[in-house]
Every structure is written in structure tokens, then in C-alpha cells.
Design an enzyme around this catalytic site. Structure first.
Site, PDB file in Angstrom:
ATOM      1  N   SER A 102       2.597  -1.790  10.603  1.00  0.00           N
ATOM      2  CA  SER A 102       4.152  -1.866  10.920  1.00  0.00           C
ATOM      3  C   SER A 102       5.000  -3.118  10.595  1.00  0.00           C
ATOM      4  CB  SER A 102       4.390  -1.440  12.314  1.00  0.00           C
ATOM      5  OG  SER A 102       4.039  -0.203  12.501  1.00  0.00           O
TER       6      SER A 102
ATOM      7  N   GLY B 175       1.759   2.575  10.693  1.00  0.00           N
ATOM      8  CA  GLY B 175       2.969   3.505  10.653  1.00  0.00           C
ATOM      9  C   GLY B 175       3.706   3.812  12.016  1.00  0.00           C
TER      10      GLY B 175
ATOM     11  N   GLU C 113      -6.070  -4.669  10.484  1.00  0.00           N
ATOM     12  CA  GLU C 113      -5.050  -3.573  10.616  1.00  0.00           C
ATOM     13  C   GLU C 113      -5.380  -2.764  11.831  1.00  0.00           C
ATOM     14  OE1 GLU C 113      -2.541  -2.503   6.812  1.00  0.00           O
ATOM     15  OE2 GLU C 113      -4.451  -1.015   6.994  1.00  0.00           O
TER      16      GLU C 113
ATOM     17  N   GLU D 202      -7.212   5.059   7.176  1.00  0.00           N
ATOM     18  CA  GLU D 202      -6.980   6.346   6.878  1.00  0.00           C
ATOM     19  C   GLU D 202      -8.085   7.046   6.041  1.00  0.00           C
ATOM     20  OE1 GLU D 202      -3.102   5.458   5.347  1.00  0.00           O
ATOM     21  OE2 GLU D 202      -2.395   5.333   7.248  1.00  0.00           O
TER      22      GLU D 202
ATOM     23  N   LYS E 182       0.209   4.225  -0.510  1.00  0.00           N
ATOM     24  CA  LYS E 182      -0.493   5.410   0.081  1.00  0.00           C
ATOM     25  C   LYS E 182      -0.130   6.579  -0.994  1.00  0.00           C
ATOM     26  CE  LYS E 182      -0.286   3.248   4.580  1.00  0.00           C
ATOM     27  NZ  LYS E 182      -0.359   3.550   5.904  1.00  0.00           N
TER      28      LYS E 182
ATOM     29  N   HIS F  31      -9.911   1.203   4.382  1.00  0.00           N
ATOM     30  CA  HIS F  31      -8.755   1.636   5.174  1.00  0.00           C
ATOM     31  C   HIS F  31      -8.792   2.447   6.162  1.00  0.00           C
ATOM     32  CE1 HIS F  31      -4.484   2.755   6.136  1.00  0.00           C
ATOM     33  NE2 HIS F  31      -4.111   1.548   5.486  1.00  0.00           N
TER      34      HIS F  31
ATOM     35  N   ASN G  41       0.717  -1.350   0.110  1.00  0.00           N
ATOM     36  CA  ASN G  41       0.007   0.082   0.094  1.00  0.00           C
ATOM     37  C   ASN G  41       0.739   1.228   0.109  1.00  0.00           C
ATOM     38  OD1 ASN G  41      -1.951   2.151   0.547  1.00  0.00           O
ATOM     39  ND2 ASN G  41      -2.397   1.445   2.542  1.00  0.00           N
TER      40      ASN G  41
HETATM   41  P1  PGA Z   1       2.347   0.473   7.768  1.00  0.00           P
HETATM   42  O1  PGA Z   1       1.087   0.865   7.050  1.00  0.00           O
HETATM   43  O2  PGA Z   1       2.943  -0.797   7.122  1.00  0.00           O
HETATM   44  O3  PGA Z   1       3.259   1.755   7.213  1.00  0.00           O
HETATM   45  O4  PGA Z   1       2.092   0.380   9.088  1.00  0.00           O
HETATM   46  C1  PGA Z   1       0.206  -0.442   6.721  1.00  0.00           C
HETATM   47  C2  PGA Z   1      -1.257   0.200   6.306  1.00  0.00           C
HETATM   48  O5  PGA Z   1      -1.416   1.264   6.431  1.00  0.00           O
HETATM   49  O6  PGA Z   1      -1.522  -0.402   5.275  1.00  0.00           O
END
Ligand code: PGA
Length: 246
Positions: A204, A166, A160, A92, A8, A90, A6
Site C-alpha cells: 500500500s 492492496g 511486504e 501472492e 501483477k 511474492h 509490480n
Molecule cells: P500494493 O502491492 O502496493 O498494491 O499493496 C504491493 C505488492 O504486492 O508488491
């Protein structure tokens, strides 16, 4: 195993080209790789990765197929630009764009109407976990985000935990196992035990922790954000997935 990148709202187009080249230099017999690219990169990435076996997906779509929705992108547009999948729900999108599970379900329907595979994200916030609500939040999100007529074979779930995204704070193996078992139970009720969609973990995941995460029961892969922007780290995560017996 499925390992999904992903990206982003990253990287630059030049950097994307470098990452795409790296994706074409490896093959993994036991791993399906997916790239959720920013919408403007779908066409160049689907051209560059056409023979690589890497599936291309969008990071969101609108619930409508066309219309006066400035800045939005429809499932048809994703498909026409080379995507065969879409990431929906997601955290976000849920937090920064106020997306409810009801809206996510409408988007799932729009995606399926255009034959896109759906990767649906669920997961609790830190406050919800601290209040002992993690399991109920995930159950509610699954039940409200998956349309009743959704076929299992077009669905992948990504668990998640929001607080792990993140942050470098991976959920503990026990917590991952508990929530994956819960998701599996909810989906078994809906689809039957022989018909379960894959359940990925995200939050992460990196080159150092991937093998341990993939060893947890009912973890069928990973959704990778930050580490997917590092070609070597992403390849190492795919290597770890490839070593899990199918
Ligand atoms: P991350 O993000 O691996 O940077 O924690 C995962 C995601 O948001 O899909």
C-alpha cells in the site's frame, strides 16, 4: 533508492504503452526504477524502455530451465525477452500457488544461473503478526529462500507484510523499522555489514505515504503494486525517493 513497479496481472497492453511512455518522460538521478511486467509484455516493454534506465523484470520463473511445464516460464525465457531481474517469493505466489521457501530458493538458483538479479519478497500474514510470529516468519523465509551460495550483490529484499498488500493498511513506521532492522541483522550475519543487499518496503505504498516510508531507517526503496498503475502516483513516489540523500 530503488522503486519497483509490480504490475501483477494488469494492465491492458494499450494501458501498458501509456504507462511506459510516462516512465520515459522522467529521470531520477538517485533512483533505480524497475518494472515487473506481466510475461507477455516483457518484449514490448523492454523495447519501449530500452533507453530509459528502467530495468525490466519478470514476476516469477520456474526452477527448471526447460521441460514439460505447461504455462510456466523459465529464467532463460525472461532473460531472452529483455528482463534483467525477477521477482520471487511474492506472497501472492506463496499463497495462491502454494510456493514454499524451499521452492523459492530453487527459483532463485535458476534465476542466478541465467544472471538475473533477484528481488525476493518476505512478509508475515495478519494471523502470524497477531500471534507475535512476524519476526520469526521473516527470519525463516529469509533463511530458507536464499541459497547458501547466493551473492549479496545480486539480491534485493522486499519486506511486504501480506496484510498491507492492496489493502491501504500500511505497516506503522515502528513496525517497518523493526522488521527492516531484523532483516538487516540477518543479512549482516550472512554477508557482513558492508555488503548488505537493499531492503525495500512494499504494501500500500502510494504518493501520499511514500516520503514518510522512505524516511524510516534501513528502507532503501519500495515495491509498489496498485499505485504503479497510475503514472502520476508512481512518478510522485519516485520523486519522494529521489529526495532522500544517497
Ligand atoms: P500494493 O502491492 O502496493 O498494491 O499493496 C504491493 C505488492 O504486492 O508488491
Amino acid at each position: 533508492m530503488i522503486v519497483a513497479a509490480n504490475w501483477k496481472m494488469n494492465p491492458t497492453l494499450d494501458q501498458a504503452g501509456v504507462l511506459a511512455t510516462a516512465l520515459t518522460t522522467h529521470t531520477f538521478a538517485n533512483v533505480t526504477r524497475v518494472l515487473f511486467a506481466p510475461h507477455p509484455y516483457l518484449v514490448p516493454m523492454s523495447v519501449r524502455l530500452s533507453d530509459s534506465g528502467v530495468r525490466i523484470g519478470g514476476q516469477d520463473c520456474h526452477f527448471a530451465d526447460d521441460g514439460a511445464y505447461t504455462g510456466d516460464v523459465s529464467a532463460t525465457m525472461l532473460r531472452d525477452c529483455g528482463a534483467s531481474m525477477v521477482l520471487l517469493g511474492h506472497s501472492e505466489r506463496r499463497s495462491a500457488h502454494g510456493e514454499t521457501s524451499h521452492l523459492v530458493a530453487q527459483k532463485v538458483r535458476a534465476a542466478r544461473a541465467q544472471q538475473l538479479q533477484v528481488m525476493l519478497c518476505v512478509g508475515e500474514t495478519k494471523a502470524e503478526r497477531d500471534h507475535g510470529q512476524a519476526e520469526q516468519v521473516v527470519i525463516d523465509q529469509l533463511q530458507a529462500s536464499i541459497p547458501s551460495d547466493m551473492d549479496a550483490k545480486h539480491l534485493t529484499i522486499a519486506y511486504e507484510p501480506v496484510w498491507a498488500i492492496g489493502t491501504g493498511a500500511v505497516a506503522s513506521p515502528d513496525d517497518i523499522a523493526t522488521i527492516h532492522a531484523l532483516i538487516s541483522a540477518v543479512l549482516t550475519e550472512k554477508y557482513g555489514a558492508d555488503n548488505l543487499p537493499p531492503i525495500l518496503y512494499g504494501g500500500s505504498v502510494n504518493a501520499n505515504n511514500a516520503a514518510d516510508i522512505f524516511a524510516i531507517p534501513k528502507v532503501d526503496g519500495a515495491l509498489v503494486g496498485g499505485a504503479s498503475l497510475d503514472a502520476e502516483a508512481f512518478a510522485a513516489i519516485c520523486t519522494a525517493a529521489n529526495q532522500i540523500s544517497p
